[in-house]
Design a protein around this motif. Structure first.
Motif, short mmCIF file in Angstrom:
data_model
loop_
_atom_site.label_atom_id
_atom_site.label_comp_id
_atom_site.label_asym_id
_atom_site.label_seq_id
_atom_site.Cartn_x
_atom_site.Cartn_y
_atom_site.Cartn_z
N ARG A 77 0.82 -1.22 0.00
CA ARG A 77 0.00 0.00 0.00
C ARG A 77 0.85 1.27 0.00
N LEU A 78 2.14 1.12 -0.29
CA LEU A 78 3.02 2.28 -0.34
C LEU A 78 2.52 3.31 -1.35
N GLY A 79 2.02 2.88 -2.48
CA GLY A 79 1.49 3.81 -3.49
C GLY A 79 0.36 4.67 -2.93
N GLU A 80 -0.54 4.06 -2.16
CA GLU A 80 -1.63 4.81 -1.53
C GLU A 80 -1.08 5.81 -0.51
N ALA A 81 -0.09 5.37 0.25
CA ALA A 81 0.52 6.26 1.24
C ALA A 81 1.20 7.44 0.56
N ASN A 82 1.91 7.17 -0.55
CA ASN A 82 2.54 8.25 -1.32
C ASN A 82 1.50 9.23 -1.86
N ALA A 83 0.41 8.70 -2.40
CA ALA A 83 -0.64 9.56 -2.95
C ALA A 83 -1.26 10.43 -1.84
N PHE A 84 -1.50 9.81 -0.68
CA PHE A 84 -2.09 10.56 0.44
C PHE A 84 -1.17 11.70 0.87
N ASN A 138 -1.16 16.18 14.71
CA ASN A 138 -2.35 15.45 15.13
C ASN A 138 -3.46 15.55 14.09
N SER A 139 -3.56 16.69 13.39
CA SER A 139 -4.54 16.81 12.30
C SER A 139 -4.22 15.80 11.19
N LEU A 140 -2.94 15.67 10.86
CA LEU A 140 -2.55 14.66 9.87
C LEU A 140 -2.94 13.27 10.36
N PHE A 141 -2.64 12.95 11.60
CA PHE A 141 -2.95 11.62 12.12
C PHE A 141 -4.45 11.34 12.09
N GLU A 142 -5.27 12.34 12.40
CA GLU A 142 -6.72 12.17 12.32
C GLU A 142 -7.16 11.90 10.89
N ALA A 143 -6.55 12.60 9.92
CA ALA A 143 -6.87 12.36 8.51
C ALA A 143 -6.42 10.96 8.10
N LEU A 144 -5.27 10.51 8.59
CA LEU A 144 -4.82 9.15 8.31
C LEU A 144 -5.76 8.12 8.91
N ASN A 145 -6.28 8.40 10.10
CA ASN A 145 -7.25 7.49 10.73
C ASN A 145 -8.48 7.31 9.85
N GLU A 146 -8.92 8.41 9.23
CA GLU A 146 -10.09 8.34 8.34
C GLU A 146 -9.75 7.63 7.03
N ALA A 147 -8.56 7.88 6.49
CA ALA A 147 -8.17 7.29 5.21
C ALA A 147 -7.84 5.80 5.32
N PHE A 148 -7.29 5.39 6.46
CA PHE A 148 -6.83 4.02 6.64
C PHE A 148 -7.36 3.45 7.97
N PRO A 149 -8.69 3.34 8.11
CA PRO A 149 -9.25 2.92 9.41
C PRO A 149 -8.81 1.52 9.85
N GLU A 150 -8.55 0.63 8.89
CA GLU A 150 -8.13 -0.73 9.25
C GLU A 150 -6.76 -0.73 9.93
N ALA A 151 -5.90 0.22 9.58
CA ALA A 151 -4.58 0.31 10.22
C ALA A 151 -4.72 0.78 11.66
#
Length: 162
Positions: A77-84, A138-151
């Motif tokens: 999922r590195l490509g998704e992480a790079n895009a995000f 923390n704003s970034l981390f909250e956005a990551l939580n929404e984008a990748f909830p399974e993680a």
């Protein structure tokens, strides 16, 4: 004046050199829990990630607030992480976000807020920049939580030991 009463010397503009001790004083006064690593840098955990507070550079006059999101992604999922992170960095000034592939083959997402103070800084500036690093991280981390909830769910399971 005793050794422990010493106050960092201010220059003619009222600016004081950056130091980890100044950050520690802010954390102590704000009752923020933190640790100290082997190099003397400060670290602490917040709700969605951990942060390191480092003075870097030849004169230790560059503040780096580096955060690591608690979630992890599989390497596929590195490509998704790079895009995000590319979209995040295009749309926002702070913090700089980027993925890192670990030796274990997982993707960790990090952020950095870096400011140089070659002439020193005021206490208010230091507090503002620490807050900026923490709040935007923390704003970034909250956005990551929404984008990748399974993680996030996986990280919570690992933390609870289930």
């Amino acid at each position: 004046m005793g050794f422990f009463d010493a106050v960092p010397a201010q220059n003619a503009n009222g600016l004081t050199p950056l130091s980890i001790d100044r950050i520690r004083e802010i954390f102590d006064r704000s009752e923020i829990n933190y640790g100290v690593d082997d190099e003397g840098d400060l670290l602490g955990g917040w709700e969605h990630g951990g942060f390191n507070f480092v003075a870097i550079g030849d004169n230790k006059d560059i503040l780096c607030v580096r955060g690591t999101w608690f979630g992890e992604l599989p390497e596929e999922r590195l490509g998704e992480a790079n895009a995000f992170t590319a979209e995040w960095n295009r749309e926002r000034f702070w913090p700089k976000a980027y993925p890192v592939v670990t030796e274990e083959g997982t993707v960790r997402l990090l952020c950095e807020h870096v400011v140089a103070y070659p002439f020193g800084l005021t206490q208010e500036q230091l507090e503002d920049h620490l807050n900026c690093g923490l709040m935007t991280g923390n704003s970034l981390f909250e956005a990551l939580n929404e984008a990748f909830p399974e993680a996030v769910e996986e990280a919570q399971v690992e933390e609870s030991g289930e």
